[in-house]
Design a protein around this motif. Structure first.
Motif, short mmCIF file in Angstrom:
data_model
loop_
_atom_site.label_atom_id
_atom_site.label_comp_id
_atom_site.label_asym_id
_atom_site.label_seq_id
_atom_site.Cartn_x
_atom_site.Cartn_y
_atom_site.Cartn_z
N ARG A 7 -8.06 -2.31 9.10
CA ARG A 7 -7.25 -1.56 8.08
C ARG A 7 -6.13 -2.30 7.62
O ARG A 7 -5.66 -2.67 8.80
CB ARG A 7 -7.32 -0.26 8.11
N PHE A 8 -5.74 -2.66 6.67
CA PHE A 8 -4.21 -3.08 6.24
C PHE A 8 -3.13 -2.32 6.81
O PHE A 8 -3.18 -1.16 6.46
CB PHE A 8 -4.02 -3.63 4.74
N GLU A 10 1.05 -1.59 6.22
CA GLU A 10 1.85 -1.65 4.69
C GLU A 10 2.34 -3.10 4.60
O GLU A 10 1.96 -3.61 3.39
CB GLU A 10 3.08 -0.88 4.99
N LEU A 13 -1.04 -4.63 3.07
CA LEU A 13 -1.12 -4.40 1.62
C LEU A 13 -0.25 -4.94 0.67
O LEU A 13 -0.78 -5.59 -0.27
CB LEU A 13 -0.90 -2.68 1.56
N GLN A 14 0.87 -5.26 1.01
CA GLN A 14 1.90 -5.88 0.10
C GLN A 14 1.45 -7.21 0.05
O GLN A 14 1.69 -7.88 -1.20
CB GLN A 14 3.41 -6.01 0.83
N ARG A 79 -6.03 3.76 2.25
CA ARG A 79 -5.96 2.84 1.41
C ARG A 79 -5.90 1.45 2.01
O ARG A 79 -6.38 0.41 1.67
CB ARG A 79 -4.57 2.70 0.68
N GLY A 80 -5.68 1.43 3.39
CA GLY A 80 -5.55 0.27 4.08
C GLY A 80 -6.87 -0.32 4.37
O GLY A 80 -7.32 -1.36 4.36
N SER A 83 -8.65 -1.39 1.10
CA SER A 83 -8.20 -2.72 0.53
C SER A 83 -8.65 -3.92 1.42
O SER A 83 -8.63 -5.05 1.04
CB SER A 83 -6.59 -2.66 0.35
N TRP A 84 -8.54 -3.46 2.61
CA TRP A 84 -9.01 -4.61 3.75
C TRP A 84 -10.61 -5.01 3.45
O TRP A 84 -10.83 -6.37 3.42
CB TRP A 84 -8.96 -4.17 5.10
N LEU A 111 -7.23 -3.44 -4.62
CA LEU A 111 -6.20 -2.56 -3.69
C LEU A 111 -6.21 -1.24 -4.18
O LEU A 111 -5.64 -1.00 -5.53
CB LEU A 111 -4.77 -3.48 -4.29
N THR A 113 -5.12 2.06 -5.03
CA THR A 113 -3.86 2.61 -5.51
C THR A 113 -3.33 4.11 -5.33
O THR A 113 -2.72 4.34 -4.80
CB THR A 113 -3.47 2.00 -6.90
#
Length: 239
Positions: A7-8, A10, A13-14, A79-80, A83-84, A111, A113
């Motif tokens: 998982r991403f 923070e 994600l950025q 989210r992580g 998005s990953w 991504l 959100t």
């Protein structure tokens, strides 16, 4: 490509967001998927392969299997993770075309959100539908034969209209009714006109269902019974 499911962070994600905002140039930077600054492995160190999926239903089935031993309630809003996974499968979600360019869509389809746009995410949505409805949701995740050289790259207008309303997309009875109204019983594919906006459309189904729920327990109702109480606009034109 093989990698360990992650998982991403923070920072990840950025960085993924910056790459998307720059137009997703070239190949995804490999370090985004595995560098500890950007990604953290999920427990179990399970390997994930770059499988090629024929359609979004097959994609959803694969994701459900991949994540089967994780808590679905926690996974659903991670989210992580989503998005990953979008980054990992990016060449299927947004391939480079013959002109050397990508047909990049809104950032939130890659991504994750916020809750308002979760249903548009190209990885989370097929997982959620298959996890919730199994094979009954197949018509929402496959296109007509003549559509899409890149089958994971977008979702249908039909799905957009139904998934935009949480009470519809989580209801087995409403998904069952939608399957009867908007898919071909022989092929399982969406019927022509299933993305219409007027009388008998998916948008109208959601509106009418909301009204009917004030009087009936439509979510606990068998599909046959629900079909009988739908207004005439959902009659011969669709059935």
């Amino acid at each position: 490509m093989h990698n360990v499911l992650s998982r991403f962070t923070e920072d990840g994600l950025q960085e993924f967001g910056k790459w998307l905002q720059a137009g997703a140039p070239g190949a995804l930077p490999a370090e985004l998927l595995s560098d500890s600054s950007f990604a953290e492995r999920l427990p179990g160190d399970r390997e994930i392969a770059q499988t090629q999926f024929a359609d979004r239903y097959e994609f959803g089935v694969g994701l459900v299997a991949l994540l089967s031993d994780l808590d679905a309630q926690i996974v659903s809003f991670d989210r992580g993770l989503w998005s990953w996974l979008a980054a990992f499968y990016f060449e299927q979600l947004c391939p480079i075309g013959p002109d050397g360019k990508r047909n990049l869509r809104k950032e939130y389809v890659y991504l994750l959100t916020d809750a308002r746009t979760n249903y548009r995410h190209l990885v989370r949505t097929p997982w959620f539908l298959v996890k919730t409805h199994g094979e009954r949701c197949r018509f929402l995740l496959i296109g007509r034969k003549e559509e899409l050289a890149a089958p994971l790259s977008r979702q249908s207008y039909l799905l957009d209209q139904l998934a935009a309303r949480q009470f519809v997309i989580t209801s087995p009875s409403l998904i069952g009714a939608a399957a009867r109204l908007y898919s071909d019983a022989r092929t399982g594919q969406p019927t022509r006109g299933a993305g219409a906006k007027g009388s008998g459309s998916p948008r109208r189904l959601a509106l009418i269902a909301n009204q009917l729920s004030l009087t009936y327990d439509i979510h606990g109702m068998p599909v046959d019974q629900l079909m009988k109480i739908l207004p005439e606009e959902f009659g011969a034109r669709w059935r």
